[in-house]
Motif scaffolding. Structure first.
Motif, PDB file in Angstrom:
ATOM      1  N   GLY A 442       0.823  -1.207   0.000  1.00 21.85           N
ATOM      2  CA  GLY A 442       0.000   0.000   0.000  1.00 21.85           C
ATOM      3  C   GLY A 442       0.853   1.251   0.000  1.00 21.85           C
ATOM      4  O   GLY A 442       2.091   1.197   0.042  1.00 21.85           O
ATOM      5  N   LEU A 443       0.165   2.399  -0.067  1.00 17.39           N
ATOM      6  CA  LEU A 443       0.823   3.704  -0.066  1.00 17.39           C
ATOM      7  C   LEU A 443       0.586   4.385   1.275  1.00 17.39           C
ATOM      8  O   LEU A 443      -0.463   4.216   1.901  1.00 17.39           O
ATOM      9  CB  LEU A 443       0.282   4.571  -1.200  1.00 17.39           C
ATOM     10  N   LEU A 444       1.566   5.175   1.709  1.00 18.70           N
ATOM     11  CA  LEU A 444       1.497   5.836   3.007  1.00 18.70           C
ATOM     12  C   LEU A 444       1.251   7.330   2.836  1.00 18.70           C
ATOM     13  O   LEU A 444       1.697   7.943   1.860  1.00 18.70           O
ATOM     14  CB  LEU A 444       2.788   5.609   3.789  1.00 18.70           C
ATOM     15  N   GLU A 445       0.549   7.919   3.797  1.00 15.05           N
ATOM     16  CA  GLU A 445       0.246   9.352   3.735  1.00 15.05           C
ATOM     17  C   GLU A 445       1.456  10.200   4.091  1.00 15.05           C
ATOM     18  O   GLU A 445       1.623  11.303   3.593  1.00 15.05           O
ATOM     19  CB  GLU A 445      -0.912   9.684   4.675  1.00 15.05           C
ATOM     20  N   LYS A 446       2.334   9.683   4.977  1.00 13.74           N
ATOM     21  CA  LYS A 446       3.508  10.433   5.408  1.00 13.74           C
ATOM     22  C   LYS A 446       4.781   9.734   4.924  1.00 13.74           C
ATOM     23  O   LYS A 446       4.753   8.591   4.483  1.00 13.74           O
ATOM     24  CB  LYS A 446       3.531  10.550   6.934  1.00 13.74           C
ATOM     25  N   SER A 447       5.900  10.440   5.026  1.00 12.78           N
ATOM     26  CA  SER A 447       7.168   9.876   4.593  1.00 12.78           C
ATOM     27  C   SER A 447       7.986   9.320   5.759  1.00 12.78           C
ATOM     28  O   SER A 447       8.970   8.605   5.553  1.00 12.78           O
ATOM     29  CB  SER A 447       8.000  10.939   3.863  1.00 12.78           C
ATOM     30  N   HIS A 448       7.609   9.653   6.973  1.00 10.76           N
ATOM     31  CA  HIS A 448       8.317   9.145   8.147  1.00 10.76           C
ATOM     32  C   HIS A 448       7.407   9.311   9.357  1.00 10.76           C
ATOM     33  O   HIS A 448       6.389   9.999   9.302  1.00 10.76           O
ATOM     34  CB  HIS A 448       9.641   9.897   8.369  1.00 10.76           C
ATOM     35  N   GLY A 449       7.785   8.670  10.462  1.00  8.93           N
ATOM     36  CA  GLY A 449       6.940   8.809  11.642  1.00  8.93           C
ATOM     37  C   GLY A 449       7.382   7.907  12.784  1.00  8.93           C
ATOM     38  O   GLY A 449       8.450   7.275  12.751  1.00  8.93           O
ATOM     39  N   TYR A 450       6.504   7.872  13.805  1.00  8.02           N
ATOM     40  CA  TYR A 450       6.776   7.129  15.045  1.00  8.02           C
ATOM     41  C   TYR A 450       5.486   6.421  15.449  1.00  8.02           C
ATOM     42  O   TYR A 450       4.414   7.030  15.475  1.00  8.02           O
ATOM     43  CB  TYR A 450       7.219   8.118  16.129  1.00  8.02           C
ATOM     44  N   ILE A 451       5.591   5.137  15.735  1.00  3.89           N
ATOM     45  CA  ILE A 451       4.423   4.333  16.108  1.00  3.89           C
ATOM     46  C   ILE A 451       4.586   3.868  17.551  1.00  3.89           C
ATOM     47  O   ILE A 451       5.641   3.350  17.926  1.00  3.89           O
ATOM     48  CB  ILE A 451       4.271   3.105  15.181  1.00  3.89           C
ATOM     49  N   ASP A 452       3.551   4.049  18.336  1.00  2.67           N
ATOM     50  CA  ASP A 452       3.566   3.623  19.744  1.00  2.67           C
ATOM     51  C   ASP A 452       2.269   2.866  20.029  1.00  2.67           C
ATOM     52  O   ASP A 452       1.255   3.450  20.383  1.00  2.67           O
ATOM     53  CB  ASP A 452       3.690   4.841  20.661  1.00  2.67           C
ATOM     54  N   LEU A 453       2.303   1.544  19.835  1.00  2.00           N
ATOM     55  CA  LEU A 453       1.133   0.695  20.049  1.00  2.00           C
ATOM     56  C   LEU A 453       1.535  -0.490  20.922  1.00  2.00           C
ATOM     57  O   LEU A 453       2.242  -1.394  20.478  1.00  2.00           O
ATOM     58  CB  LEU A 453       0.580   0.173  18.712  1.00  2.00           C
ATOM     59  N   PRO A 454       1.112  -0.521  22.207  1.00  3.71           N
ATOM     60  CA  PRO A 454       1.476  -1.630  23.095  1.00  3.71           C
ATOM     61  C   PRO A 454       0.873  -2.949  22.631  1.00  3.71           C
ATOM     62  O   PRO A 454      -0.244  -2.981  22.110  1.00  3.71           O
ATOM     63  CB  PRO A 454       0.898  -1.194  24.447  1.00  3.71           C
ATOM     64  N   LEU A 455       1.593  -4.030  22.842  1.00  2.00           N
ATOM     65  CA  LEU A 455       1.183  -5.332  22.294  1.00  2.00           C
ATOM     66  C   LEU A 455       1.117  -6.397  23.381  1.00  2.00           C
ATOM     67  O   LEU A 455       1.863  -6.371  24.357  1.00  2.00           O
ATOM     68  CB  LEU A 455       2.176  -5.784  21.217  1.00  2.00           C
ATOM     69  N   ARG A 456       0.202  -7.339  23.176  1.00  3.22           N
ATOM     70  CA  ARG A 456       0.153  -8.569  23.977  1.00  3.22           C
ATOM     71  C   ARG A 456      -0.316  -9.696  23.072  1.00  3.22           C
ATOM     72  O   ARG A 456      -0.909  -9.469  22.008  1.00  3.22           O
ATOM     73  CB  ARG A 456      -0.786  -8.423  25.176  1.00  3.22           C
ATOM     74  N   VAL A 457      -0.085 -10.927  23.501  1.00  4.97           N
ATOM     75  CA  VAL A 457      -0.478 -12.077  22.697  1.00  4.97           C
ATOM     76  C   VAL A 457      -2.004 -12.225  22.702  1.00  4.97           C
ATOM     77  O   VAL A 457      -2.667 -11.895  23.693  1.00  4.97           O
ATOM     78  CB  VAL A 457       0.181 -13.372  23.227  1.00  4.97           C
ATOM     79  N   ASP A 458      -2.560 -12.671  21.590  1.00  2.93           N
ATOM     80  CA  ASP A 458      -3.986 -12.988  21.508  1.00  2.93           C
ATOM     81  C   ASP A 458      -4.176 -14.374  22.121  1.00  2.93           C
ATOM     82  O   ASP A 458      -3.822 -15.386  21.513  1.00  2.93           O
ATOM     83  CB  ASP A 458      -4.440 -12.976  20.043  1.00  2.93           C
ATOM     84  N   LEU A 459      -4.720 -14.419  23.331  1.00  3.65           N
ATOM     85  CA  LEU A 459      -4.835 -15.685  24.050  1.00  3.65           C
ATOM     86  C   LEU A 459      -5.735 -16.678  23.328  1.00  3.65           C
ATOM     87  O   LEU A 459      -5.618 -17.894  23.536  1.00  3.65           O
ATOM     88  CB  LEU A 459      -5.372 -15.424  25.465  1.00  3.65           C
ATOM     89  N   ASP A 460      -6.651 -16.183  22.494  1.00  2.00           N
ATOM     90  CA  ASP A 460      -7.552 -17.055  21.749  1.00  2.00           C
ATOM     91  C   ASP A 460      -6.964 -17.526  20.424  1.00  2.00           C
ATOM     92  O   ASP A 460      -7.523 -18.419  19.785  1.00  2.00           O
ATOM     93  CB  ASP A 460      -8.886 -16.346  21.474  1.00  2.00           C
ATOM     94  N   ASP A 461      -5.869 -16.893  19.994  1.00  2.00           N
ATOM     95  CA  ASP A 461      -5.369 -17.206  18.652  1.00  2.00           C
ATOM     96  C   ASP A 461      -3.854 -16.986  18.563  1.00  2.00           C
ATOM     97  O   ASP A 461      -3.377 -16.177  17.775  1.00  2.00           O
ATOM     98  CB  ASP A 461      -6.102 -16.332  17.622  1.00  2.00           C
ATOM     99  N   ARG A 462      -3.120 -17.698  19.402  1.00  2.00           N
ATOM    100  CA  ARG A 462      -1.660 -17.583  19.353  1.00  2.00           C
ATOM    101  C   ARG A 462      -1.138 -18.026  17.998  1.00  2.00           C
ATOM    102  O   ARG A 462      -1.733 -18.916  17.385  1.00  2.00           O
ATOM    103  CB  ARG A 462      -1.032 -18.463  20.453  1.00  2.00           C
ATOM    104  N   PRO A 463      -0.053 -17.452  17.444  1.00  8.29           N
ATOM    105  CA  PRO A 463       0.815 -16.447  18.061  1.00  8.29           C
ATOM    106  C   PRO A 463       0.440 -15.011  17.699  1.00  8.29           C
ATOM    107  O   PRO A 463       1.258 -14.103  17.854  1.00  8.29           O
ATOM    108  CB  PRO A 463       2.173 -16.811  17.482  1.00  8.29           C
ATOM    109  N   ARG A 464      -0.766 -14.781  17.176  1.00  6.61           N
ATOM    110  CA  ARG A 464      -1.168 -13.433  16.794  1.00  6.61           C
ATOM    111  C   ARG A 464      -1.064 -12.494  17.996  1.00  6.61           C
ATOM    112  O   ARG A 464      -1.279 -12.889  19.137  1.00  6.61           O
ATOM    113  CB  ARG A 464      -2.605 -13.417  16.263  1.00  6.61           C
ATOM    114  N   GLN A 465      -0.747 -11.246  17.692  1.00  5.52           N
ATOM    115  CA  GLN A 465      -0.623 -10.228  18.739  1.00  5.52           C
ATOM    116  C   GLN A 465      -1.773  -9.213  18.626  1.00  5.52           C
ATOM    117  O   GLN A 465      -2.299  -8.967  17.536  1.00  5.52           O
ATOM    118  CB  GLN A 465       0.712  -9.487  18.607  1.00  5.52           C
ATOM    119  N   LEU A 466      -2.142  -8.654  19.772  1.00  4.10           N
ATOM    120  CA  LEU A 466      -3.191  -7.643  19.844  1.00  4.10           C
ATOM    121  C   LEU A 466      -2.617  -6.324  20.332  1.00  4.10           C
ATOM    122  O   LEU A 466      -1.649  -6.307  21.101  1.00  4.10           O
ATOM    123  CB  LEU A 466      -4.292  -8.072  20.818  1.00  4.10           C
TER     124      LEU A 466
END
Length: 556
Positions: A442-466
């Motif tokens: 896909g294409l991005l709206e910006k050319s650079h940036g910073y992402i801050d999204l805390p993660l944990r394992v999906d207990l119902d569907d390992r190893p996917r993360q939420l």
């Protein structure tokens, strides 16, 4: 019994061969027949007026937005005719039943069912408990006890204060008068003061006894209500538990032999919430119940993605692990010839590890894609196993950091424990600099940036993360676009933390870049490989203290 939900395939399928084996539901590429069935269902969802459910696709639609997983099962009837079944996971528009969709495996909401009867009984208990908790007599008893307890504590505290004050006054009187009295008069005076003190103490004891008896009487009156409430709640709890166990026993699934197995048996009477309500068990149960032979199956997401998950509209997804795997693999798909389980295949077979730097204490390697860093549950072949075999005299843990199995690129290896400790401390203190290259779909709206999204394992569907702001671990990534070509964007990722699937989720999540990495079979669309590569690392050499830089360009 008529197969009212079996829909014959109307499209021309003369050039499509039937699959030799049934779909492995936890990792698959949809068969063309499944795609035809899914397209028919998606066309229906776009045009239907039979139910009103807000999938989040129409900005003008009211109601809570709930995206939904749908499933299709291509099957053959007893005449050998090909057709398909449709199903949805959970409820749709708050209902279990809709035209064209197979019913739930066990509908506890039908009129006159044992669940309805027991539910009515439990509701009666709820009303009794609620009426008792808000009854005027009970509330008056509680209020009276509360006020009396406050009064008792106040009066007893005042008496204790009075005793202290009177003692101070007696001491002052003694000091003032003792010089004016002879020995006999002083003795008599002290006896008088002692008597006064004794009377105050006796009064405190009498007050304490009085209030204790008063509160005990009031508490016993309240206990009549409390005991009745406790008994009602215990009875309700017991009946609720019995109803739950009965539901587990009655909620049963067919396999191809028409053998039944209940939720209780499958999950040892402790199934996860929603078990059995997913599309796959509904489809297979209906097929086996009505003598339909399963040919292939697929599930897709319809609607807006939840904020915690990565779900793409119309994207195909595997069945969930915790709720569906025990039901499907433990019973429903028994003896059904299926595609090979890729999770027990050694994808590293035939691949070599390239050493890009080596000295007496460490080395750096270029890990191939689909290659484990450390041994897994069923597969021992890994970077660790290969390095241990190549350097049998090496001591220490060898592996000081990991890459996801599907990610290729640079890994540092320690030949001894001291080197491992020194390198690991650099990772822990985040003094090591890393750069990944990825190709995004896909294409991005910006050319650079910073992402801050805390993660944990999906207990119902390992190893996917939420993405989870309540229980997730911090996960931060800096990124920069380096090339845009053919509707795809090549970026550099600079991970600040190193969580499982961090870059994959940060790329694909709608609160991240909302553009999955090409070939991401968990959060995007499967391709020849995951286009994610650890191409650069900078660190301090554990012995020479020289700043080392290693670069390995990606092969994609």
């Amino acid at each position: 019994m008529q197969n009212q939900f079996f829909q014959p395939i109307s499209a021309d399928i003369s050039g499509i061969s039937l699959p030799e084996k049934f779909t492995f539901p936890f990792y698959y590429q949809p068969h063309p027949l499944s795609e035809i069935a899914a397209t028919a269902l998606q066309n229906y969802l776009e045009l239907q007026t039979n139910f009103d459910h807000n999938f989040g696709l129409d900005a003008n639609q009211n109601g809570l937005v709930i995206g939904k997983m749908f499933g299709v099962l291509v099957c053959q009837n007893e005449k050998g005719e090909l057709g398909y079944l449709w199903a949805f996971s959970g409820k749709l528009a708050n209902e279990n039943h809709h035209d064209y969709f197979v019913p739930t495996v066990f509908d506890m909401l039908v009129d006159n069912s044992f669940f309805r009867k027991e539910e009515a009984l439990l509701n009666a208990y709820n009303r009794k408990i609620e009426n008792l908790e808000i009854s005027e007599d009970y509330l008056n008893e509680l209020e009276n006890f509360k006020k009396t307890k406050i009064q008792a504590e106040t009066e007893l505290q005042n008496q204790k204060i009075r005793i202290k004050e009177q003692k101070i006054l007696r001491d002052e009187r003694r000091i003032q008068i003792e010089a004016t009295l002879n020995e006999e008069e002083l003795l008599e005076f002290n006896e008088q003061l002692a008597e006064e003190s004794k009377k105050e103490s006796i009064l405190l004891k009498k007050m304490t006894k009085y209030w204790k008896l008063t509160l005990q009487t009031l508490e016993e009156k309240g206990l009549v209500f409390s005991n009745e409430l406790m008994q009602l709640k215990e009875e309700r709890k017991a009946k609720s538990a019995a109803l739950q166990q009965k539901l587990f026993a009655e909620y049963s699934f067919f396999n191809q032999y028409k053998e039944k197995k209940s939720l209780g048996e499958i999950f040892n009477n402790n199934p996860p919430a929603g078990a059995g309500e997913c599309a796959a068990p509904k489809l297979l149960h209906y097929a086996f119940q009505h003598n339909l032979k399963p040919i292939c199956m697929a599930e897709f997401w319809w609607g807006q993605s939840p904020n915690s998950e990565v779900r793409q509209h119309k994207q195909f997804y595997p069945s969930c692990k915790s709720k569906c795997e025990p039901i499907l693999m433990g019973h429903m798909l028994q003896d059904l010839e299926m595609e090979e389980n890729p999770f027990i295949m050694n994808h590293a077979e035939g691949k070599d590890i390239e050493i890009v730097y080596e000295d007496e204490v460490m080395l750096a390697i270029n890990k191939p894609t689909e290659f484990l860093s450390v041994p897994g549950k069923t597969i021992s072949d890994s970077v660790y196993a290969r390095i241990k075999d190549k350097y049998p005299e090496a001591t220490g843990p060898l592996i000081v950091h990991r890459l996801d199995m599907s990610t290729s690129g640079i890994m540092l290896i320690a030949k001894n424990e001291a080197t491992a400790v020194q390198l690991q401390s650099q990772f822990i203190n985040r003094t090591i600099k890393k750069r990944y290259v990825a190709l995004l779909d896909g294409l991005l709206e910006k050319s650079h940036g910073y992402i801050d999204l805390p993660l944990r394992v999906d207990l119902d569907d390992r190893p996917r993360q939420l993405v989870c702001y309540e229980h997730g671990k911090p996960a931060q990534t800096k990124w920069k676009t380096i090339e845009v070509k053919n509707g795809k964007t090549k970026v550099h990722f600079y991970p600040i933390t190193g969580r499982t699937h961090q870059l994959r989720v940060h790329a694909s999540h709608n609160l991240g870049l909302h553009a999955p990495i090409v070939g991401d079979d968990l959060y995007g669309t499967k391709a020849d490989r995951l286009h994610l590569h650890a191409e650069y690392i900078q660190f301090e050499h554990p012995i020479t203290k020289e700043i080392m830089e290693i670069v390995v360009e990606a092969e994609f």
